[in-house]
Design an enzyme around this catalytic site. Structure first.
Site, PDB file in Angstrom:
ATOM      1  N   GLU A 149      33.742  18.069 -14.985  1.00 21.03           N
ATOM      2  CA  GLU A 149      32.962  17.236 -16.119  1.00 21.03           C
ATOM      3  C   GLU A 149      33.261  15.884 -15.781  1.00 21.03           C
ATOM      4  O   GLU A 149      34.375  15.768 -17.951  1.00 21.03           O
ATOM      5  CB  GLU A 149      32.944  18.063 -17.608  1.00 21.03           C
ATOM      6  N   GLU A 306      27.143  25.535 -13.866  1.00 19.45           N
ATOM      7  CA  GLU A 306      28.212  27.004 -15.281  1.00 19.45           C
ATOM      8  C   GLU A 306      26.901  27.183 -15.616  1.00 19.45           C
ATOM      9  O   GLU A 306      25.653  26.905 -16.430  1.00 19.45           O
ATOM     10  CB  GLU A 306      28.909  26.201 -15.532  1.00 19.45           C
TER      11      GLU A 306
HETATM   12  C1  GAL Z   1      32.673  23.520 -19.536  1.00 18.17           C
HETATM   13  C2  GAL Z   1      34.032  23.930 -18.472  1.00 18.17           C
HETATM   14  C3  GAL Z   1      34.821  25.002 -18.068  1.00 18.17           C
HETATM   15  C4  GAL Z   1      34.310  25.830 -19.124  1.00 18.17           C
HETATM   16  C5  GAL Z   1      32.554  25.996 -20.858  1.00 18.17           C
HETATM   17  C6  GAL Z   1      33.236  26.768 -21.000  1.00 18.17           C
HETATM   18  O1  GAL Z   1      31.872  22.404 -19.873  1.00 18.17           O
HETATM   19  O2  GAL Z   1      33.482  23.186 -16.919  1.00 18.17           O
HETATM   20  O3  GAL Z   1      35.617  24.783 -17.695  1.00 18.17           O
HETATM   21  O4  GAL Z   1      35.323  25.028 -20.348  1.00 18.17           O
HETATM   22  O5  GAL Z   1      32.910  24.726 -20.207  1.00 18.17           O
HETATM   23  O6  GAL Z   1      31.884  26.648 -21.975  1.00 18.17           O
END
Ligand code: GAL
Length: 663
Positions: A149, A306
């Site tokens: 990110e 994710e």
């Molecule tokens: C994302 C990040 C992850 C984790 C996640 C939690 O933005 O890439 O490492 O922190 O959020 O929701």
């Protein structure tokens, strides 16, 4: 490595469990149970890979790579630049970020690095080279996930100097050219050299929109060149392994449409605010974002890098979505073009900042949880959808949602400063198409227009060089183009077009002159008569003169009642529309119905569904996604095979927040 299944997995952090390696073995058992076929490893592992400068320890990662391979899992291997070891920051303070207030951050958190620092870039390149050397040819290595990110900005002296160099290139090393394009005669801001320029700051220069725009372009380019720097050794040593980085929703700090050109695969992290009541609007927003990421590489499948299998830990309140919603969310991604469904994260951390973030495996440590069962059920379903992998659909409709325009919309002063909401506006215009199951791309103003029959460009305030001409050609050759309020007001330096809006030659194409722009206070509205009905507008509207365009609708209120609010101009073989006000959903729905008909674009979904149920065709499948809390029975136009339960059906029971996949 060829992909022949939907990738199902997520962030896997075995390095947090190095002292209890029996957990790794249990992970493999549980992954098999949950139909997990991949793991994303090493995202924040730098300190465990290089505990002291130049001292590397890959032993644990070797074990993990081999273990995952033995269990048939593909590895998405991350580079660790998103968080650095403390030694690196202590030894080379220049790698840490300087905030807008001029103060350098201390070591801590993550994503806290300078974008320019030669030391940081060299260190990142070096650790990436080591990783690529070590795992080139490893049978589990499936994809690279660079950093995490990317985002933020740095105001250190190195970045300031780089900004000046960047400006010199942009403005041909000619400070007079810059003065003219930034309109620096205003408030006596003429500059005599590039050395006098620094980043926009609250305490300094923050009222020159062109400077702010230039800074945002520069920051975005810096992220991209930082990324290129870290990709270089990977491409050199593992040329066949695709590279991605995880993007964040419609994050405006980086021009993702530009960044996309530097990546092999697009991926993004999706954390919608689902609730247990009605998710129709959120589903529309997420569909729009999926469409945007799919469109960034011309329709190529993207990765859902994710998502959470249950809750997050960073919203002010984190209610549990009921069973069904996570699967619905994953299926929606696949329907819109994702070739993966991945979670953050596989197993809940025992300690640290994210220990109460949802994960497939809970602290209880076994498969006997609701979340695990739901994830396993989705894994089984996804394993039946392999035929979708690699497929894309052809869209005849596109929405222009352009990153640089979003910056331009942010930086100008005037009319209304609250609720500029550029992305929200694009999402609202996407809804009529989403609702009808009409495939829609989300593109930038640089993309090829000729692929589409209908393009909607909400709030396209700024035009890059040549875009006016491109729109003219598109309409002339038979395309339908919808503009809205504040259309084509400025060029890429935020200089107003002279000679009446829309500028850049578009006044003739649209057959209108937008003489004034009215801003509408909250609680007030403007009414618009269209096709015999009254609709509501809000926030902003342009006062138009029709100069050849036909008025399809007119204002029904205010001193400008009776003047055109919706116009259509026949230009060449096409149609140039203007909807001069911010419209609500009823209007956009009625209007889109009409223009779709005129453009000859029809829904490809041959059966009816209620509002809140989305139907998406991809590859051989038809996805039915119910974002409401109502149970529905959907009558189909013929018999289909239900891919998930194997039965032939001419109607489908779709429970609240349920989904079905037909063939
Ligand atoms: C994302 C990040 C992850 C984790 C996640 C939690 O933005 O890439 O490492 O922190 O959020 O929701």
């Amino acid at each position: 490595m060829k992909q022949n299944e939907i990738i199902y997995g997520g962030d896997y952090n075995p390095d947090q469990w190095i002292r209890t390696k029996e957990v790794w073995l249990e992970d493999m058992r549980l992954m098999d149970l949950a139909h997990i076929n991949s793991a994303t490893v090493g995202i924040f592992s730098w300190a465990r890979l290089e505990p002291r400068e130049g001292e590397y320890d890959f032993s644990w990662l070797d074990e993990v790579m081999d273990l995952l391979h033995r269990h048939g899992k593909k590895v998405i291997l991350a580079t660790p630049s998103g968080a650095r070891p403390v030694w690196l920051a202590k030894q080379y303070p220049e790698v840490l970020r300087v905030e807008e207030n001029g103060v350098r951050n201390e070591y801590g958190v993550r994503h806290n690095h300078c974008l320019t620092s030669p030391v940081y870039r060299a260190k990142v390149r070096q650790i990436n080279r080591k990783l690529a050397e070590r795992y080139a040819g490893h049978p589990a290595l499936f994809m690279w996930h660079v950093s995490n990110e990317y985002g933020g900005e740095c105001h250190c002296e190195l970045c300031q100097a780089a900004f000046r160099e960047w400006l010199k290139k942009e403005y041909h090393n000619d400070i007079d050219e810059l003065n003219y394009k930034w309109w620096n005669g205003f408030w006596s801001h003429d500059l005599s050299s590039f050395e006098e320029i620094s980043s926009p700051k609250y305490r300094g220069e923050n009222h020159v929109p062109a400077l702010k725009l230039a800074w945002r372009r520069f920051v975005s380019d810096s992220h991209i060149s930082f990324m290129d720097n870290e990709i270089a050794p990977l491409r050199e040593l593992t040329p066949d392994v695709p590279v991605t980085t995880n993007m964040m929703r419609l994050y405006t700090g980086i021009d993702y449409q530009k960044m996309a050109k530097h990546l092999d695969v697009i991926s993004w992290d999706s954390y919608p605010t689902w609730n247990n009541y009605d998710n129709t609007d959120e589903a529309n927003a997420v569909a729009f974002i999926h469409d945007a990421f799919r469109s960034m590489k011309g329709g190529q499948p993207f990765f859902l890098m994710e998502s959470t299998p249950s809750i997050v830990n960073w919203k002010p309140v984190n209610p549990i979505p009921q069973s069904g919603i996570t699967a619905l969310s994953g299926m929606q991604a696949v329907a819109h073009g994702a070739d993966s469904v991945q979670y953050f994260q596989w197993r809940k951390s025992r300690g640290g900042h994210e220990k109460f973030h949802g994960a497939v495996v809970d602290h209880v440590g076994n498969e006997n949880t609701r979340v695990f069962r739901d994830a396993a059920a989705l894994g089984e379903e996804l394993s039946k959808l392999a035929d979708v992998v690699g497929t894309s659909q052809k869209s005849r409709v596109a929405i222009i949602h352009d990153w640089e325009n979003s910056w331009a919309v942010d930086v100008f002063c005037g009319y209304f400063s609250e609720e500029r909401d550029y992305s929200g506006e694009c999402i609202r215009w996407h809804k009529p198409f989403w609702k009808r199951g009409i495939p829609t791309d989300v593109i930038s103003m640089d993309d090829d227009f000729s692929r589409y029959d209908l393009i909607v460009a909400p709030f396209l305030y700024m035009l890059k060089d040549g875009v006016g001409k491109k729109i003219r050609e598109y309409v002339k050759n038979g395309g339908s183009f919808v503009s809205t309020y504040l259309f084509a007001n400025v060029d890429r330096d935020d200089l107003c077009y002279l000679g009446g809006f829309p500028g850049d030659g578009l006044r003739e194409v649209f057959g209108i002159w937008a003489e004034e722009t009215d801003s509408i206070p909250k609680g007030d509205g403007v009414s618009v008569r269209f096709d015999g009905k009254l609709y509501a507008g809000n926030t902003v509207c342009d006062l138009l003169h029709a100069e050849g365009a036909e008025a399809l609708g007119s204002y029904g209120s205010g001193f400008y009642a009776g003047t055109p609010a919706v116009t259509c101009n026949r230009f060449g073989k096409g149609r140039a529309y203007c909807v001069a006000f911010r419209a609500d959903g009823d209007f956009t729905d009625a209007f889109c119905e009409k223009i779709l008909y005129a453009a000859g674009v029809r829904s490809e979904i041959p059966f009816a569904v209620p509002d809140g149920v989305s139907v998406v065709k991809r590859g051989p499948f038809v996805f039915l996604l119910n974002f409401t809390k109502q149970d529905y029975k959907i009558e189909l136009d013929r018999a289909y095979q239900d891919v998930l339960d194997g039965n032939q059906k001419s109607s489908v029971d779709l429970p609240a927040f349920g989904h079905a996949v037909l063939r």
